[in-house]
Design a protein around this motif. Sequence first.
Motif, PDB file in Angstrom:
ATOM      1  N   GLN A   1      -4.126   6.672  -8.323  1.00 14.99           N
ATOM      2  CA  GLN A   1      -5.588   6.622  -8.472  1.00 14.99           C
ATOM      3  C   GLN A   1      -6.039   5.239  -8.928  1.00 14.99           C
ATOM      4  OE1 GLN A   1      -6.579   9.834 -11.111  1.00 14.99           O
ATOM      5  NE2 GLN A   1      -6.321  11.415  -9.561  1.00 14.99           N
TER       6      GLN A   1
ATOM      7  N   ILE B   1      -7.626  -1.162  -4.799  1.00 13.54           N
ATOM      8  CA  ILE B   1      -7.789  -1.437  -3.373  1.00 13.54           C
ATOM      9  C   ILE B   1      -9.268  -1.427  -2.996  1.00 13.54           C
ATOM     10  CG2 ILE B   1      -7.355  -0.523  -1.051  1.00 13.54           C
ATOM     11  CD1 ILE B   1      -4.606   0.421  -2.107  1.00 13.54           C
ATOM     12  N   THR B   2     -10.006  -0.448  -3.544  1.00 15.03           N
ATOM     13  CA  THR B   2     -11.453  -0.378  -3.290  1.00 15.03           C
ATOM     14  C   THR B   2     -12.157  -1.603  -3.853  1.00 15.03           C
ATOM     15  OG1 THR B   2     -11.391   2.033  -3.365  1.00 15.03           O
ATOM     16  CG2 THR B   2     -13.542   0.994  -3.684  1.00 15.03           C
ATOM     17  N   LYS B   3     -11.747  -1.992  -5.064  1.00 16.85           N
ATOM     18  CA  LYS B   3     -12.330  -3.169  -5.711  1.00 16.85           C
ATOM     19  C   LYS B   3     -12.026  -4.429  -4.892  1.00 16.85           C
ATOM     20  CE  LYS B   3     -12.475  -5.573 -10.173  1.00 16.85           C
ATOM     21  NZ  LYS B   3     -11.926  -5.622 -11.544  1.00 16.85           N
TER      22      LYS B   3
ATOM     23  N   THR C   1       0.812  -1.228   0.000  1.00 17.20           N
ATOM     24  CA  THR C   1       0.000   0.000   0.000  1.00 17.20           C
ATOM     25  C   THR C   1       0.841   1.271   0.000  1.00 17.20           C
ATOM     26  OG1 THR C   1      -0.119  -0.213   2.410  1.00 17.20           O
ATOM     27  CG2 THR C   1      -2.007  -1.026   1.139  1.00 17.20           C
TER      28      THR C   1
ATOM     29  N   LYS D   1     -11.488  -4.573  -1.641  1.00 22.87           N
ATOM     30  CA  LYS D   1     -12.319  -4.550  -0.436  1.00 22.87           C
ATOM     31  C   LYS D   1     -13.744  -4.997  -0.755  1.00 22.87           C
ATOM     32  CE  LYS D   1      -9.768  -0.975   2.084  1.00 22.87           C
ATOM     33  NZ  LYS D   1      -9.791   0.431   2.549  1.00 22.87           N
ATOM     34  N   ASN D   2     -14.278  -4.525  -1.895  1.00 19.95           N
ATOM     35  CA  ASN D   2     -15.625  -4.926  -2.316  1.00 19.95           C
ATOM     36  C   ASN D   2     -15.682  -6.420  -2.608  1.00 19.95           C
ATOM     37  OD1 ASN D   2     -16.602  -2.312  -2.107  1.00 19.95           O
ATOM     38  ND2 ASN D   2     -16.222  -1.828  -4.254  1.00 19.95           N
TER      39      ASN D   2
ATOM     40  N   GLN E   1      -5.674   2.888  -6.047  1.00 18.30           N
ATOM     41  CA  GLN E   1      -6.728   3.109  -5.068  1.00 18.30           C
ATOM     42  C   GLN E   1      -8.025   2.448  -5.528  1.00 18.30           C
ATOM     43  OE1 GLN E   1      -6.027   4.491  -2.047  1.00 18.30           O
ATOM     44  NE2 GLN E   1      -8.034   3.611  -1.578  1.00 18.30           N
ATOM     45  N   CYS E   2      -8.281   2.517  -6.834  1.00 23.45           N
ATOM     46  CA  CYS E   2      -9.460   1.844  -7.396  1.00 23.45           C
ATOM     47  C   CYS E   2      -9.350   0.331  -7.194  1.00 23.45           C
ATOM     48  CB  CYS E   2      -9.597   2.159  -8.887  1.00 23.45           C
ATOM     49  SG  CYS E   2     -10.164   3.825  -9.231  1.00 23.45           S
TER      50      CYS E   2
END
Length: 418
Positions: free
Chosen positions: A90, A96-98, A24, A100-101, A93-94
């Motif tokens: 960016q 990482i968000t994906k 990260t 987590k989802n 980060q997308c």
Amino acid sequence: MASIKLSVERLTEGLYIKLPLQWTDHPFLLNHFKIKDHQQIRLIKNLGVKFVYLIPEKSDNKPLDPETPVEEMSDDESQFLDKQAEKLWQEKQCRITKLKNYKRKLQRCEKNFDRSMSQLRSIVGKIKSRPVTAIREAESLVEEMVDALMESDNVALHLMNDAKESEDIYFHSLNVAIMSMMLAKSSGMPASDIKTIALGALFHDMGKLKVPTAITRKTTPLTAPEENYLKLHTKYSLELANIAEDFPPAAKPILSQHHELLDGSGYPQQLTAKKIDLKAQLVSVVNAYDNLCHPQDPSKARIPYSALSYLFKNKKEQYNSDFMALLIRLMGVYPPGSVVQLSNQQLGLVISVNSESLLFPNVLLYDPSVPSNEAPILDLEESDLRIEQAIPPSKLPEKVYTYLNPRIRISYYFDPND
């Protein structure tokens, strides 16, 4: 592979390096990669690290000479580099968000799997004393699963948690039901037929509850009398179904014929191809696959990749070839549960297969610089990596085995993609 500490001033294209940072803490997709251009070198230097780890065996080039003059960066280059770094951050980060989802979806899938397992245990517990209630509850469970399966054209198959040894029959039955439902959907069967198949698959081995556990859990070869006793489970399963008048007649052949083989070498009646119910032929393929992965003797268990290969190469005369081909398409070349080596030599565990992208599963990566509970999950479709080979878990170094935690009992569940 051995690595060498290398000053960032000696970096050049073609070097395979590992960053001394947490996943990260940098904008790159992975902690280790082959440097492809000068821009990546500038980005690495901008991270503030003084050195990286070089892996010579995987590099296409040699490091720069220590005396090589350091190039100065113009203001324009610096601004361009800042923009590129921001773009990578960016994108990451997308990701990482994906991720987590995805993990939330996996948790939801695990929860649904556990709930279905709990319902199945309850159903089996009632099959003798309250057969009508048991059948109704089973039909309700099947209805729910089929509705979830049919609501999306794009279904992901996920790897579930381990089973308790004492519950093998429940996990096996649910496993066979899940894969049979997906196989039936892939073959174009209507929802009504899928429900029949699911119900038959759920109950196909319930007759084993009447076989002594000394036989069903025996890991050494069965004697001839013991084998004959075990084969009676098809008869016992049908008897349990017949206790309940409401059990659908169309599902009964699955119970009695799931061990019949097209060449007549199966049991209990040595039926040949034309006499074996088509739905039973479908379930028998899935049943054979799951039994290869989880035989009575655990030492003979095949990894998913090997189980599919074995069926395709050695059992074409015994199982429906159309269903076998569909199973391979459904599971992917490397099914969930496969430990794989990627083209960058990194190891990982296949945890889900997307029905629309069979060659690009999601792989949980082994990365010792990241805690195992935060291990990155790589969608191969969005990377330039590929799977090179499947690896038996027993061949893994202990630290890799502990990190990836390959399942002893491989169970699956589906989740319609949003």
